[in-house]
Scaffold this motif. Structure first.
Motif, mmCIF file in Angstrom:
data_model
loop_
_atom_site.group_PDB
_atom_site.id
_atom_site.type_symbol
_atom_site.label_atom_id
_atom_site.label_comp_id
_atom_site.label_asym_id
_atom_site.label_seq_id
_atom_site.Cartn_x
_atom_site.Cartn_y
_atom_site.Cartn_z
ATOM 1 N N UNK A 43 -34.636 39.005 -0.696
ATOM 2 C CA UNK A 43 -33.437 39.823 -0.631
ATOM 3 C C UNK A 43 -33.312 40.880 -1.700
ATOM 4 N N UNK A 44 -34.302 40.994 -2.584
ATOM 5 C CA UNK A 44 -34.225 41.965 -3.674
ATOM 6 C C UNK A 44 -35.130 43.142 -3.380
ATOM 7 N N UNK A 83 -31.575 46.461 -5.842
ATOM 8 C CA UNK A 83 -30.723 46.505 -4.661
ATOM 9 C C UNK A 83 -30.881 45.170 -3.948
ATOM 10 N N UNK A 84 -29.906 44.817 -3.136
ATOM 11 C CA UNK A 84 -29.907 43.530 -2.438
ATOM 12 C C UNK A 84 -29.738 43.770 -0.945
ATOM 13 N N UNK A 85 -30.457 42.988 -0.145
ATOM 14 C CA UNK A 85 -30.356 43.083 1.315
ATOM 15 C C UNK A 85 -29.010 42.540 1.775
ATOM 16 N N UNK A 90 -24.498 38.320 -3.059
ATOM 17 C CA UNK A 90 -24.862 39.031 -4.279
ATOM 18 C C UNK A 90 -24.962 38.052 -5.443
ATOM 19 N N UNK A 91 -23.985 37.184 -5.594
ATOM 20 C CA UNK A 91 -24.000 36.253 -6.734
ATOM 21 C C UNK A 91 -25.164 35.266 -6.638
ATOM 22 N N UNK A 92 -25.420 34.725 -5.460
ATOM 23 C CA UNK A 92 -26.517 33.773 -5.306
ATOM 24 C C UNK A 92 -27.869 34.456 -5.511
ATOM 25 N N UNK A 93 -28.031 35.660 -4.974
ATOM 26 C CA UNK A 93 -29.292 36.384 -5.106
ATOM 27 C C UNK A 93 -29.558 36.783 -6.556
ATOM 28 N N UNK A 94 -28.532 37.232 -7.265
ATOM 29 C CA UNK A 94 -28.741 37.614 -8.663
ATOM 30 C C UNK A 94 -29.025 36.392 -9.538
ATOM 31 N N UNK A 95 -28.396 35.255 -9.248
ATOM 32 C CA UNK A 95 -28.695 34.031 -10.003
ATOM 33 C C UNK A 95 -30.128 33.571 -9.736
ATOM 34 N N UNK A 96 -30.573 33.657 -8.469
ATOM 35 C CA UNK A 96 -31.965 33.325 -8.143
ATOM 36 C C UNK A 96 -32.920 34.262 -8.886
ATOM 37 N N UNK A 97 -32.592 35.542 -8.908
ATOM 38 C CA UNK A 97 -33.430 36.520 -9.597
ATOM 39 C C UNK A 97 -33.466 36.239 -11.098
ATOM 40 N N UNK A 117 -29.751 40.773 -17.974
ATOM 41 C CA UNK A 117 -28.619 41.514 -17.418
ATOM 42 C C UNK A 117 -29.077 42.164 -16.127
ATOM 43 N N UNK A 118 -28.323 41.947 -15.040
ATOM 44 C CA UNK A 118 -28.693 42.494 -13.738
ATOM 45 C C UNK A 118 -27.591 43.415 -13.243
ATOM 46 N N UNK A 119 -27.977 44.625 -12.836
ATOM 47 C CA UNK A 119 -27.065 45.576 -12.216
ATOM 48 C C UNK A 119 -27.517 45.780 -10.780
ATOM 49 N N UNK A 120 -26.616 45.544 -9.833
ATOM 50 C CA UNK A 120 -26.923 45.773 -8.423
ATOM 51 C C UNK A 120 -26.485 47.191 -8.097
#
Length: 134
Positions: A43-44, A83-85, A90-97, A117-120
């Motif tokens: 998803x990233x 960017x995220x699909x 968003x929260x789950x994908x950024x935590x996985x990342x 630090x992650x910026x979407x």
């Protein structure tokens, strides 16, 4: 095939860690490792280009994320733009990342990752939008 390289002569103990020298890992090396590692997360995608904080053009789905790394002593901190699909969380994908980046950078470099630090920058759909003039 596996190969083992050693400077020690057979029958002698390996050199003490202090006698072998030091290893220095640059910021740019950590950046490249992290940029590649984040593409392994579902998803990233790449980050959208920005000028003065405003997104210009579309997100760069096929390219890697934008990563800035700062190495200080035995620790590294990362600033990641992705960017995220859509419709991924968003929260789950950024935590996985964040977990994946920490694990992979520590695995490859031996550094401790102190901060990620992650910026979407954008959400993107699986199908590309086509715009037509009417």
């Amino acid at each position: 095939m596996t190969a083992t390289l050693s400077n020690a002569t057979p029958g002698t103990a390996p050199a003490d860690a202090g006698d072998r020298g030091i290893l220095t890992i640059s910021d740019s090396t950590v950046q490249r490792i992290a940029a590649h590692a984040v593409t392994e997360v579902d998803g990233v995608g790449g980050a959208a280009s920005r000028v003065l904080g405003v997104a210009v053009g579309g997100e760069d789905i096929d390219n890697s994320a934008k990563v800035t790394a700062k190495v200080s002593g035995g620790t590294a901190s990362l600033d990641v733009r992705i960017s995220i699909s859509y419709p991924m969380s968003v929260s789950r994908t950024t935590e996985n990342a964040r977990r994946h980046l920490t694990r992979r950078v520590e695995e490859f470099t031996g550094l401790t990752v102190s901060r990620v630090d992650i910026t979407v920058t954008a959400l993107h759909t699986a199908t590309a939008e086509t715009r037509r003039v009417q």
